[in-house]
Design an enzyme around this catalytic site. Sequence first.
Site, PDB file in Angstrom:
ATOM      1  CG  HIS A  27      -2.484   4.327  -4.311  1.00 30.04           C
ATOM      2  ND1 HIS A  27      -1.890   5.387  -3.653  1.00 30.04           N
ATOM      3  CD2 HIS A  27      -2.869   4.814  -5.525  1.00 30.04           C
ATOM      4  CE1 HIS A  27      -1.917   6.465  -4.433  1.00 30.04           C
ATOM      5  NE2 HIS A  27      -2.517   6.128  -5.568  1.00 30.04           N
ATOM      6  CG  ASP A 128      -1.132   6.001  -0.306  1.00 29.01           C
ATOM      7  OD1 ASP A 128      -0.710   7.096  -0.739  1.00 29.01           O
ATOM      8  OD2 ASP A 128      -1.549   5.095  -1.046  1.00 29.01           O
TER       9      ASP A 128
END
Length: 494
Positions: A27, A128
């Site tokens: 990520h 995110d």
Amino acid sequence: MAEAAKIDQQASAIPHVLVFPLPVQGHITSMLKLAELLSLAGGGGIRVTFLNSDYNHKRLLQFSDAESRSQNYPGFRFETFDDGLPMDQLTKGEKVSELLGEMDSKTRPVFKNLLVQIQPPVTCVIGDGSLGFISDVSLEIGIPIIRFRTISPCFFWINFWLPEVIQAGELPIIGEEDMERLITKVPGMESFLRCRDLPGYCRAGTDDPTMIQVVKATRESSSPAYPLILNTFDDLDGPILARIRQRLPKTYTIGPAHEHLQSRLGTASSSSSLWKEEASCLTWLDAQPPGSVLYVNFGSITMMRRDQVIEFWEGLTGSKNRFLWVIRPGSVCSGEMADDVQMPEELVEGVEKGNLKVLVGWAPQEAVLGHEAVGGFLTHSGWNSTLESIVAGVPMICWPFFADQQVNSRFVSEVLKLGLDMKDVCDRRVVARMVNELMVERKEEFRRKAVEMARMAKESVEEGGSSYRNLELLIEDIKLMSSSQVQGLGEIGN
């Protein structure tokens, strides 16, 4: 005084974007590339703050050239947070699902406090999408939110439809039922999505309630009013993207992010590794024939049992093909092997001999995949690794571990026809057979498809390409959002 006030007003009009990833390698990698793209493509007209955990930021400073970002982009900076969570433990294997739950309770207040106090004020948050509290807190404070889903579009789409799949009785998977059974309630995937292609939390009796709640929240948090960023390009995921955009019109495909950044920079982008990258493997590759080496790497999270490692070792050596195997430190657990069964010394200490190299450490993966000696990739099918392999024109053997990797491996083999899916199998005979199929028997077939997809990936990020245009549109949206946000702050101040 008037001139100073004018300067302050001009400074406050510059958008300030805060980018907040789930604090795990995959990520961080893709969202940091996006942060750099915004800093670069914004032409100095956008401030970007990248929010990292203290633990990961220390590793980033130690093992990458992270500080170069601040030097290359005047409007870029790092910010860190510490919520007391044991990040070193919660970022391994399936512990990541625990991390999601822990961050919701522990990181939420830390993030809210930071968002209120940070200067200059944040005018837009890119959060995110796996961390729902980022959206909750941002909207509570009144700051526009854009979600970045670092997973594959096909997995995002499955999560979006999961409530309907459950309602239709196609999930959860019960016991040892037919894993080849098709899942028919996900539009566009009726003909190829099987029970086998779904992650473990789709099984009855799963002890992972945190993850299933996160998945169910995908649609609840996916309002047409809020923009969505996906790390892909239109030629790769066109049919699924068309369906996503029917529901979420403001969907920006800006990938492959690593290639997009490299294209705009005109040179290789900076490293974002949380491990020391060993360049010795590139020297070894220099001595190998073109297209002859199978690169093996199961990513930054996958945990393997010793018996699985040995099956791969026997299969790889038994195939008689050249291979480079990168084994991440701490990625092998004891499993259920007898105490007197030992792993080969080569897999513990690393070795370089003949047609093989085992590197116990970490490798510069983009450079490895881009090396002319590499002709195939045995991968865990993480989305970053899949995109990096596609850009390099390297076909894949897929051995997924969890989350979107199960779906990605099916997508690679059944839809893109860029490789072979080996999920649910860890047998030396199967490993040897698939390696030979990819590297020898069907080598040219896979290679032709991979080279063509690589061409389309690179065209998408060049000026005029779909991802290039989408990034420009995203930047325009950010500036419009930020302009409205600054105006609103001014009205409140008056």
